[in-house]
Design an enzyme around this catalytic site. Structure first.
Site, mmCIF file in Angstrom:
data_model
loop_
_atom_site.group_PDB
_atom_site.id
_atom_site.type_symbol
_atom_site.label_atom_id
_atom_site.label_comp_id
_atom_site.label_asym_id
_atom_site.label_seq_id
_atom_site.Cartn_x
_atom_site.Cartn_y
_atom_site.Cartn_z
ATOM 1 N N LYS A 22 0.854 -1.203 0.000
ATOM 2 C CA LYS A 22 0.000 0.000 0.000
ATOM 3 C C LYS A 22 0.883 1.244 0.000
ATOM 4 C CE LYS A 22 -1.523 1.524 4.155
ATOM 5 N NZ LYS A 22 -1.162 2.900 4.504
ATOM 6 N N ASN A 23 1.949 1.229 0.805
ATOM 7 C CA ASN A 23 2.758 2.443 0.964
ATOM 8 C C ASN A 23 3.749 2.663 -0.175
ATOM 9 O OD1 ASN A 23 1.318 2.988 3.207
ATOM 10 N ND2 ASN A 23 2.903 2.400 4.668
ATOM 11 N N CYS A 116 -4.613 13.051 13.463
ATOM 12 C CA CYS A 116 -4.628 11.624 13.110
ATOM 13 C C CYS A 116 -4.540 10.858 14.428
ATOM 14 C CB CYS A 116 -3.415 11.343 12.216
ATOM 15 S SG CYS A 116 -3.069 9.596 12.046
ATOM 16 N N ARG A 121 1.262 14.504 13.097
ATOM 17 C CA ARG A 121 1.632 14.208 11.699
ATOM 18 C C ARG A 121 1.461 15.430 10.784
ATOM 19 N NH1 ARG A 121 -0.703 8.563 9.847
ATOM 20 N NH2 ARG A 121 0.979 8.751 8.333
ATOM 21 N N ASP A 306 5.422 0.563 11.958
ATOM 22 C CA ASP A 306 4.167 -0.053 11.509
ATOM 23 C C ASP A 306 4.032 -1.497 11.963
ATOM 24 O OD1 ASP A 306 3.887 1.661 8.297
ATOM 25 O OD2 ASP A 306 3.568 2.284 10.365
ATOM 26 N N ARG A 398 -8.217 -0.639 5.325
ATOM 27 C CA ARG A 398 -7.436 0.439 4.676
ATOM 28 C C ARG A 398 -6.135 -0.105 4.116
ATOM 29 N NH1 ARG A 398 -7.043 6.034 7.729
ATOM 30 N NH2 ARG A 398 -5.880 6.304 5.811
HETATM 31 C C1 EPZ Z 1 4.658 6.888 6.250
HETATM 32 O O1 EPZ Z 1 3.880 7.916 6.816
HETATM 33 C C2 EPZ Z 1 3.738 5.677 6.176
HETATM 34 N N1 EPZ Z 1 2.594 5.994 5.307
HETATM 35 C C3 EPZ Z 1 3.262 5.322 7.573
HETATM 36 O O2 EPZ Z 1 2.475 4.153 7.470
HETATM 37 C C4 EPZ Z 1 4.485 5.023 8.446
HETATM 38 O O3 EPZ Z 1 4.052 4.752 9.766
HETATM 39 C C5 EPZ Z 1 5.418 6.229 8.441
HETATM 40 O O4 EPZ Z 1 5.781 6.569 7.091
HETATM 41 C C6 EPZ Z 1 6.703 5.959 9.216
HETATM 42 O O5 EPZ Z 1 7.362 4.859 8.659
HETATM 43 C C7 EPZ Z 1 2.773 5.998 3.961
HETATM 44 O O6 EPZ Z 1 3.858 5.737 3.450
HETATM 45 C C8 EPZ Z 1 1.564 6.327 3.142
HETATM 46 P P1 EPZ Z 1 6.684 10.284 8.231
HETATM 47 P P2 EPZ Z 1 4.440 9.432 6.811
HETATM 48 O O7 EPZ Z 1 6.521 11.531 7.435
HETATM 49 O O8 EPZ Z 1 5.297 9.640 5.623
HETATM 50 C C9 EPZ Z 1 6.898 13.662 11.517
HETATM 51 C C10 EPZ Z 1 0.600 2.806 7.788
HETATM 52 O O9 EPZ Z 1 0.212 2.243 8.810
HETATM 53 N N2 EPZ Z 1 6.729 14.616 10.397
HETATM 54 O O10 EPZ Z 1 7.835 9.387 7.920
HETATM 55 O O11 EPZ Z 1 3.269 10.316 7.036
HETATM 56 C C11 EPZ Z 1 5.658 12.799 11.715
HETATM 57 O O12 EPZ Z 1 4.727 13.475 12.520
HETATM 58 C C12 EPZ Z 1 1.104 4.229 7.864
HETATM 59 O O13 EPZ Z 1 0.652 2.269 6.645
HETATM 60 C C13 EPZ Z 1 6.776 15.978 10.665
HETATM 61 O O14 EPZ Z 1 6.949 16.394 11.816
HETATM 62 O O15 EPZ Z 1 5.346 9.424 8.096
HETATM 63 C C14 EPZ Z 1 6.221 11.571 12.372
HETATM 64 O O16 EPZ Z 1 6.342 11.805 13.761
HETATM 65 C C15 EPZ Z 1 0.876 4.811 9.237
HETATM 66 N N3 EPZ Z 1 6.630 16.850 9.636
HETATM 67 C C16 EPZ Z 1 7.615 11.439 11.754
HETATM 68 O O17 EPZ Z 1 7.921 12.720 11.184
HETATM 69 C C17 EPZ Z 1 6.450 16.433 8.340
HETATM 70 O O18 EPZ Z 1 6.338 17.283 7.432
HETATM 71 C C18 EPZ Z 1 7.697 10.393 10.632
HETATM 72 O O19 EPZ Z 1 6.632 10.657 9.774
HETATM 73 C C19 EPZ Z 1 6.397 15.045 8.084
HETATM 74 C C20 EPZ Z 1 6.550 14.159 9.132
#
Ligand code: EPZ
Length: 418
Positions: A22-23, A116, A121, A306, A398
């Site tokens: 999915k990701n 969320c 996030r 995850d 999802r």
């Molecule tokens: C991706 O989300 C995945 N989703 C998530 O999977 C996964 O948990 C996550 O990466 C971490 O591996 C997809 O790929 C669609 P991040 P993403 O940006 O990209 C902070 C699932 O269950 N952050 O790597 O949204 C954020 O709050 C989902 O399939 C900022 O502060 O995660 C988090 O604490 C859940 N500012 C950390 O960074 C930003 O602009 C990592 O988030 C972006 C992120």
């Protein structure tokens, strides 16, 4: 709302197949916006988030044709470079259209994702990166508007913290920017590498995907391409843990074992027997006593956040004390309370969850909250005494394709109730 009814106590046996990731599929679908030529993607999982993304792309002006796991996309013209709140609030990964829309049309209007279940996030790092590439950003009425009338120009972007979709969004913005872009402190997840592989097939010039520094030389335009996305390492990991917990002999097929290195190593540390019968399969054989082992989530190639909830369910069956530390999201222990209702002994202390085991779990009525928390409740139900009813399984739908059919085929007593 659909429910799952699960009767615990049977060991999982035989083979269980892995679907496409999915990701990896979400950014790949968004990447189709970058060209006016047709793009064909294979191994796209039939899960809710994918359908949401496809609906968003259609609203933007992309023709989408779904034929089983193959999806053909054709964005001859972008008619509406927007991602409305109605869609973004159901799937925050909608922000993945931001980079491609600005790169293709010079503008984008994307709803801010809002809250969320697992944490704030924000997408500030996506926005910061686009500003570095020359886009003018305004935030108003819950939306961000990005404008780059003269097009984007290459820049060096250093991420304050590692962000998976932030890396993907800005990689897709940079491929059509003028000049060189360097992404530093970039995410190394396999889904990032897979997106880069697809973009290179479309004519992009990208080096270093999968490392912390990604170099991109902008090109004038991209062509169409055909790409099969990688298998879902989180789904495969979820099944491996299910096999280990239920004490069966379960082979997860159609996966990429190297994407699961951290989990395999951790399971082996606990005493679970894990082998690799072939280039695209992993086998767990339960039956050994399971020892408690601490686990801390980290960005790839560390232990995936995850899989944290699933590991916590597993740790309830291990002998000793396991300290689980969640370093990526600030609120990703919601499954702990539900597991406790089934008999788990878990104490939360900030970023830590202290899991004492083994505890006998008993079936209960529980409620799914976020995608992976729901998966951990399924795992717990598979070993619990008696019957568990999991409500709101749309959270599971999802990101898991036909999970109840796959688990039932491997021997689980699980059924979906409308
Ligand atoms: C991706 O989300 C995945 N989703 C998530 O999977 C996964 O948990 C996550 O990466 C971490 O591996 C997809 O790929 C669609 P991040 P993403 O940006 O990209 C902070 C699932 O269950 N952050 O790597 O949204 C954020 O709050 C989902 O399939 C900022 O502060 O995660 C988090 O604490 C859940 N500012 C950390 O960074 C930003 O602009 C990592 O988030 C972006 C992120």
């Amino acid at each position: 709302m659909d429910k799952f009814v699960i009767t615990g106590g049977t060991a999982l046996q035989g083979e269980i197949p892995t679907s496409g990731s999915k990701n990896a599929a979400l950014p790949a679908l968004a990447a189709a916006l970058l060209t006016e030529e047709p793009v064909t993607l294979h191994r796209i999982p039939a899960v809710r988030d994918i359908r949401t993304m496809q609906r968003l792309l259609v609203d933007i002006g992309c023709k989408v044709d779904v034929d089983g796991g193959t999806v053909r996309l054709h964005t001859e013209r972008v008619v509406c470079p927007e991602a409305p709140y109605e869609l973004v609030k159901t799937m925050r990964a909608s922000s993945l259209v931001l980079g491609p829309l600005v790169a293709r049309t010079g503008r984008a209007r994307v709803s801010l994702p809002g809250g969320c279940a697992i944490g704030a996030r924000p997408i500030n790092l996506h926005i910061f990166g686009l500003e570095q590439l020359g886009a003018r950003i305004e935030q108003a009425h819950g939306y961000i508007e990005a404008v780059a009338t003269e097009g984007l120009r290459g820049a060096t972007i250093h991420f304050d913290r590692i962000t998976v979709t932030g890396t993907e969004d800005l990689m897709m913005a940079a491929v059509l920017a003028k000049g060189e872009t360097i992404l530093r402190n970039a995410a190394r997840e396999p889904e990032v590498t897979d997106l880069a592989a697809m973009l290179v097939k479309m004519g992009a010039q990208i080096e270093g995907a999968g490392t912390s520094t990604i170099r991109i030389q902008g090109v004038e335009r991209l062509s169409g391409a055909e790409h099969a996305i990688i298998p879902d390492r989180i789904e495969a990991g979820t099944f491996l843990i299910a096999g280990a917990m239920t004490g069966g002999e379960l082979t997860v097929t159609g996966c990429v074992p190297e994407h699961l290195g951290a989990l395999v190593s951790k399971l082996q540390q606990t005493g679970v027997h894990v082998t690799q019968p072939g280039p695209d399969s992993l086998q767990v054989r339960g039956g050994n006593p399971i020892r408690s082992v601490d686990m801390t989530t980290e960005e790839y190639p560390g232990f995936a956040t995850d899989l944290q909830a699933q590991y916590m369910a597993f740790a309830t069956q291990a002998t000793g004390i396991a300290i689980v530390v969640e370093t990526i999201f600030e609120n990703r222990f919601m499954h702990a309370q539900e597991l406790a209702r089934m008999g788990a002994n878990i104490r939360l202390d900030g970023k830590q969850a202290i899991v004492a085991g083994p505890t006998t779990l008993t079936g209960a009525g529980v409620i799914a909250s976020d995608l992976r928390a729901s998966a951990s409740l399924v795992l717990a139900a598979l070993v619990a005494k008696g019957e568990t009813v999991i409500d709101r399984v749309y959270h599971i739908d999802r990101g898991y394709e036909k999970i109840e059919a796959k688990l039932a085929h491997a021997g689980a007593k699980i059924r979906r109730v409308e």
